[in-house]
Scaffold this motif. Sequence first.
Motif, PDB file in Angstrom:
ATOM      1  N   TYR A 107       0.808  -1.221   0.000  1.00 39.98           N
ATOM      2  CA  TYR A 107       0.000   0.000   0.000  1.00 39.98           C
ATOM      3  C   TYR A 107       0.838   1.266   0.000  1.00 39.98           C
ATOM      4  O   TYR A 107       0.744   2.089  -0.914  1.00 39.98           O
ATOM      5  CB  TYR A 107      -0.960  -0.018   1.190  1.00 39.98           C
ATOM      6  N   LEU A 108       1.699   1.443   0.998  1.00 39.78           N
ATOM      7  CA  LEU A 108       2.407   2.713   1.128  1.00 39.78           C
ATOM      8  C   LEU A 108       3.376   2.959  -0.023  1.00 39.78           C
ATOM      9  O   LEU A 108       3.413   4.061  -0.591  1.00 39.78           O
ATOM     10  CB  LEU A 108       3.143   2.762   2.467  1.00 39.78           C
ATOM     11  N   ARG A 109       4.157   1.970  -0.389  1.00 38.66           N
ATOM     12  CA  ARG A 109       5.116   2.168  -1.480  1.00 38.66           C
ATOM     13  C   ARG A 109       4.418   2.339  -2.825  1.00 38.66           C
ATOM     14  O   ARG A 109       4.787   3.238  -3.603  1.00 38.66           O
ATOM     15  CB  ARG A 109       6.138   1.034  -1.501  1.00 38.66           C
ATOM     16  N   PRO A 110       3.400   1.526  -3.137  1.00 39.65           N
ATOM     17  CA  PRO A 110       2.663   1.795  -4.373  1.00 39.65           C
ATOM     18  C   PRO A 110       2.003   3.168  -4.384  1.00 39.65           C
ATOM     19  O   PRO A 110       1.937   3.822  -5.445  1.00 39.65           O
ATOM     20  CB  PRO A 110       1.608   0.674  -4.400  1.00 39.65           C
ATOM     21  N   LEU A 111       1.529   3.620  -3.237  1.00 36.42           N
ATOM     22  CA  LEU A 111       0.913   4.949  -3.172  1.00 36.42           C
ATOM     23  C   LEU A 111       1.949   6.031  -3.450  1.00 36.42           C
ATOM     24  O   LEU A 111       1.688   6.993  -4.186  1.00 36.42           O
ATOM     25  CB  LEU A 111       0.262   5.156  -1.803  1.00 36.42           C
ATOM     26  N   ALA A 112       3.142   5.898  -2.872  1.00 33.35           N
ATOM     27  CA  ALA A 112       4.205   6.862  -3.149  1.00 33.35           C
ATOM     28  C   ALA A 112       4.562   6.847  -4.631  1.00 33.35           C
ATOM     29  O   ALA A 112       4.792   7.903  -5.244  1.00 33.35           O
ATOM     30  CB  ALA A 112       5.431   6.549  -2.293  1.00 33.35           C
ATOM     31  N   ASP A 113       4.602   5.654  -5.237  1.00 32.68           N
ATOM     32  CA  ASP A 113       4.893   5.559  -6.674  1.00 32.68           C
ATOM     33  C   ASP A 113       3.810   6.260  -7.488  1.00 32.68           C
ATOM     34  O   ASP A 113       4.104   6.945  -8.486  1.00 32.68           O
ATOM     35  CB  ASP A 113       4.998   4.098  -7.100  1.00 32.68           C
ATOM     36  N   ALA A 114       2.556   6.090  -7.082  1.00 27.71           N
ATOM     37  CA  ALA A 114       1.446   6.720  -7.806  1.00 27.71           C
ATOM     38  C   ALA A 114       1.508   8.241  -7.712  1.00 27.71           C
ATOM     39  O   ALA A 114       1.113   8.946  -8.649  1.00 27.71           O
ATOM     40  CB  ALA A 114       0.120   6.207  -7.264  1.00 27.71           C
ATOM     41  N   LEU A 115       2.024   8.738  -6.603  1.00 30.16           N
ATOM     42  CA  LEU A 115       2.166  10.187  -6.430  1.00 30.16           C
ATOM     43  C   LEU A 115       3.357  10.727  -7.218  1.00 30.16           C
ATOM     44  O   LEU A 115       3.458  11.927  -7.468  1.00 30.16           O
ATOM     45  CB  LEU A 115       2.302  10.531  -4.950  1.00 30.16           C
ATOM     46  N   GLY A 116       4.267   9.841  -7.578  1.00 27.73           N
ATOM     47  CA  GLY A 116       5.388  10.213  -8.440  1.00 27.73           C
ATOM     48  C   GLY A 116       6.303  11.266  -7.862  1.00 27.73           C
ATOM     49  O   GLY A 116       6.726  11.185  -6.701  1.00 27.73           O
ATOM     50  N   ASP A 117       6.605  12.291  -8.666  1.00 26.40           N
ATOM     51  CA  ASP A 117       7.574  13.306  -8.231  1.00 26.40           C
ATOM     52  C   ASP A 117       6.996  14.261  -7.196  1.00 26.40           C
ATOM     53  O   ASP A 117       7.666  15.209  -6.774  1.00 26.40           O
ATOM     54  CB  ASP A 117       8.123  14.082  -9.429  1.00 26.40           C
ATOM     55  N   ARG A 118       5.761  13.987  -6.762  1.00 28.01           N
ATOM     56  CA  ARG A 118       5.204  14.772  -5.658  1.00 28.01           C
ATOM     57  C   ARG A 118       5.694  14.266  -4.307  1.00 28.01           C
ATOM     58  O   ARG A 118       5.348  14.821  -3.275  1.00 28.01           O
ATOM     59  CB  ARG A 118       3.673  14.735  -5.727  1.00 28.01           C
ATOM     60  N   VAL A 119       6.502  13.210  -4.310  1.00 30.93           N
ATOM     61  CA  VAL A 119       7.142  12.688  -3.108  1.00 30.93           C
ATOM     62  C   VAL A 119       8.652  12.780  -3.295  1.00 30.93           C
ATOM     63  O   VAL A 119       9.193  12.288  -4.287  1.00 30.93           O
ATOM     64  CB  VAL A 119       6.748  11.226  -2.826  1.00 30.93           C
ATOM     65  N   ARG A 120       9.317  13.407  -2.357  1.00 32.38           N
ATOM     66  CA  ARG A 120      10.769  13.586  -2.434  1.00 32.38           C
ATOM     67  C   ARG A 120      11.414  12.903  -1.235  1.00 32.38           C
ATOM     68  O   ARG A 120      11.137  13.248  -0.081  1.00 32.38           O
ATOM     69  CB  ARG A 120      11.117  15.077  -2.456  1.00 32.38           C
ATOM     70  N   PHE A 121      12.279  11.940  -1.491  1.00 34.65           N
ATOM     71  CA  PHE A 121      12.967  11.212  -0.430  1.00 34.65           C
ATOM     72  C   PHE A 121      14.331  11.826  -0.142  1.00 34.65           C
ATOM     73  O   PHE A 121      14.873  12.590  -0.944  1.00 34.65           O
ATOM     74  CB  PHE A 121      13.106   9.737  -0.813  1.00 34.65           C
ATOM     75  N   GLY A 122      14.885  11.475   1.018  1.00 37.12           N
ATOM     76  CA  GLY A 122      16.174  12.046   1.421  1.00 37.12           C
ATOM     77  C   GLY A 122      16.088  13.536   1.672  1.00 37.12           C
ATOM     78  O   GLY A 122      17.066  14.260   1.491  1.00 37.12           O
ATOM     79  N   ALA A 123      14.922  14.000   2.099  1.00 37.29           N
ATOM     80  CA  ALA A 123      14.687  15.433   2.327  1.00 37.29           C
ATOM     81  C   ALA A 123      14.169  15.622   3.748  1.00 37.29           C
ATOM     82  O   ALA A 123      12.987  15.398   4.021  1.00 37.29           O
ATOM     83  CB  ALA A 123      13.689  15.973   1.309  1.00 37.29           C
ATOM     84  N   GLU A 124      15.034  16.016   4.642  1.00 41.40           N
ATOM     85  CA  GLU A 124      14.672  16.206   6.049  1.00 41.40           C
ATOM     86  C   GLU A 124      14.300  17.662   6.306  1.00 41.40           C
ATOM     87  O   GLU A 124      15.093  18.574   6.043  1.00 41.40           O
ATOM     88  CB  GLU A 124      15.840  15.820   6.957  1.00 41.40           C
ATOM     89  N   VAL A 125      13.106  17.876   6.823  1.00 45.48           N
ATOM     90  CA  VAL A 125      12.675  19.225   7.170  1.00 45.48           C
ATOM     91  C   VAL A 125      13.305  19.607   8.506  1.00 45.48           C
ATOM     92  O   VAL A 125      13.102  18.925   9.517  1.00 45.48           O
ATOM     93  CB  VAL A 125      11.145  19.324   7.241  1.00 45.48           C
ATOM     94  N   VAL A 126      14.058  20.693   8.519  1.00 45.05           N
ATOM     95  CA  VAL A 126      14.759  21.116   9.736  1.00 45.05           C
ATOM     96  C   VAL A 126      14.210  22.431  10.284  1.00 45.05           C
ATOM     97  O   VAL A 126      14.641  22.894  11.347  1.00 45.05           O
ATOM     98  CB  VAL A 126      16.272  21.236   9.485  1.00 45.05           C
ATOM     99  N   GLY A 127      13.239  23.035   9.592  1.00 39.31           N
ATOM    100  CA  GLY A 127      12.644  24.265  10.093  1.00 39.31           C
ATOM    101  C   GLY A 127      11.559  24.767   9.167  1.00 39.31           C
ATOM    102  O   GLY A 127      11.568  24.484   7.960  1.00 39.31           O
ATOM    103  N   VAL A 128      10.600  25.484   9.753  1.00 36.34           N
ATOM    104  CA  VAL A 128       9.540  26.127   8.976  1.00 36.34           C
ATOM    105  C   VAL A 128       9.344  27.517   9.564  1.00 36.34           C
ATOM    106  O   VAL A 128       9.320  27.685  10.795  1.00 36.34           O
ATOM    107  CB  VAL A 128       8.214  25.341   9.042  1.00 36.34           C
ATOM    108  N   ALA A 129       9.192  28.519   8.705  1.00 39.59           N
ATOM    109  CA  ALA A 129       9.015  29.893   9.175  1.00 39.59           C
ATOM    110  C   ALA A 129       8.196  30.666   8.148  1.00 39.59           C
ATOM    111  O   ALA A 129       7.819  30.130   7.102  1.00 39.59           O
ATOM    112  CB  ALA A 129      10.373  30.555   9.394  1.00 39.59           C
ATOM    113  N   ARG A 130       7.931  31.935   8.442  1.00 43.70           N
ATOM    114  CA  ARG A 130       7.335  32.848   7.474  1.00 43.70           C
ATOM    115  C   ARG A 130       8.463  33.545   6.712  1.00 43.70           C
ATOM    116  O   ARG A 130       9.455  33.966   7.310  1.00 43.70           O
ATOM    117  CB  ARG A 130       6.466  33.909   8.165  1.00 43.70           C
ATOM    118  N   ARG A 131       8.328  33.666   5.423  1.00 45.90           N
ATOM    119  CA  ARG A 131       9.385  34.252   4.606  1.00 45.90           C
ATOM    120  C   ARG A 131       9.704  35.679   5.038  1.00 45.90           C
ATOM    121  O   ARG A 131       8.848  36.552   5.057  1.00 45.90           O
ATOM    122  CB  ARG A 131       8.975  34.252   3.129  1.00 45.90           C
TER     123      ARG A 131
END
Length: 433
Positions: free
Chosen positions: A89-113
């Motif tokens: 389920y999860l891996r096929p779903l990620a495949d179906a989403l295609g380039d809308r899923v980015r791996f090796g990308a760790e979020v280290v912060g979120v702010a207002r620009r």
Amino acid sequence: MAELPMVVVGAGPVGLAAAAELAERGLAPLVLERADRAGAAVAQWHHVRLFSPWSELVGPAAARLLSATGWRRPADAEYPTGEEWAARYLRPLADALGDRVRFGAEVVGVARRGREVDAGRDTEPLTVHVRAADGTETRITARAVVDASGTWGSPNPLGGDGLPALGERAAADRISYRVPDLTDDAVRARYTGAHVVIAGSGHSALTALVAFAGLAPSTRITWLLRRGGVGSAFGGGDADQLPARGALGLRAKAEVEAGRVAVVTGFRTERVDGRDLLSDNGQRVSGVDEVVVLTGFRPDLSWLSELRLALDPTLQAPVALAPLIDPNVHSCGTVHPHGVKELAHPEPDVYLAGMKSYGRAPTFLAMTGYEQVRSIAAAIAGDREAAERVELVLPETGVCGGAGVFDDAGTGAGGCCAPGEPELLTLASPKKR
């Protein structure tokens, strides 16, 4: 800002479900996952079987997206293992989403620009700070952020006050904060013939008790509970609407009654002193070789520090949601379905979803998470009527709540509806009426 992506943090069950919901509404989701594959946390309990069948483990929008790819939905009545959930389920779903899923990308912060505490924050988009596997850092400008990163990476410590016990860090090589996989020969050998202490009173702890009881009599097992008595720790038994979960409690109770598990109650660990554990009231458990700590999880809020979040000071959940999920009051089934209204924060277009939204409460259900992200996606798309509509009915199980649950919430991957069977852990979801 309409052309900006909707950043979803985490490619687990709820994060991928959020992306499917957003994509179905014509929005542009971008899932950021620090691991190299979807369902990385699920993969860490690949050997365990869920309490809930496939009919309750697939997000509605995700199923519609997958159906267009020729995906074969597993039989509704079957109960998958963690590996099967990820692989089928999860891996096929990620495949179906295609380039809308980015791996090796760790979020280290979120702010207002371009904004800190000054005025004009609400007119600026969000900036998501991302670190790649090679250490390179980039920023992504986003219209909205849905944090579905979970709590799996932040287990609670052994210490009875919420902080590590004295000596706990020094004894790290003898302490596990997950249910060990005793089907692995090397892991099994580590515990065979040892004195193993299991700390916690949730379903992960019951899972561990039953699993380790299979190593008796060569392995000595001691069960530590912070609460003053076993009480309702064994759950609802035959009355449980998740039969595998009820059976787990009955099996754990049988192991205790048979003398294969020693029980120590009222034990809040203050110190790890060599091979001894000492409580804050003077109790001592001696000759301990290994400790399995199953006292729940908590959210990592460190990388959200620049956002204006309204969190309950006790549960670390959104303030409107906290009273609905307080584990001293609610069971898995008495937590009402909820959506964007309960999940909103003073920071516009920022949402915590899935287990992360429950903070330190152990009552989260997978289907509840799917309902959360359906509502969030509707709100982001401007469909307030759909966002405020409830599309999920949960059963009343009445077996997880009661005084003292939050005291010693030793749950597993998903909350109070966690592990079943000896080696089983679960992110169980409720049965629909």
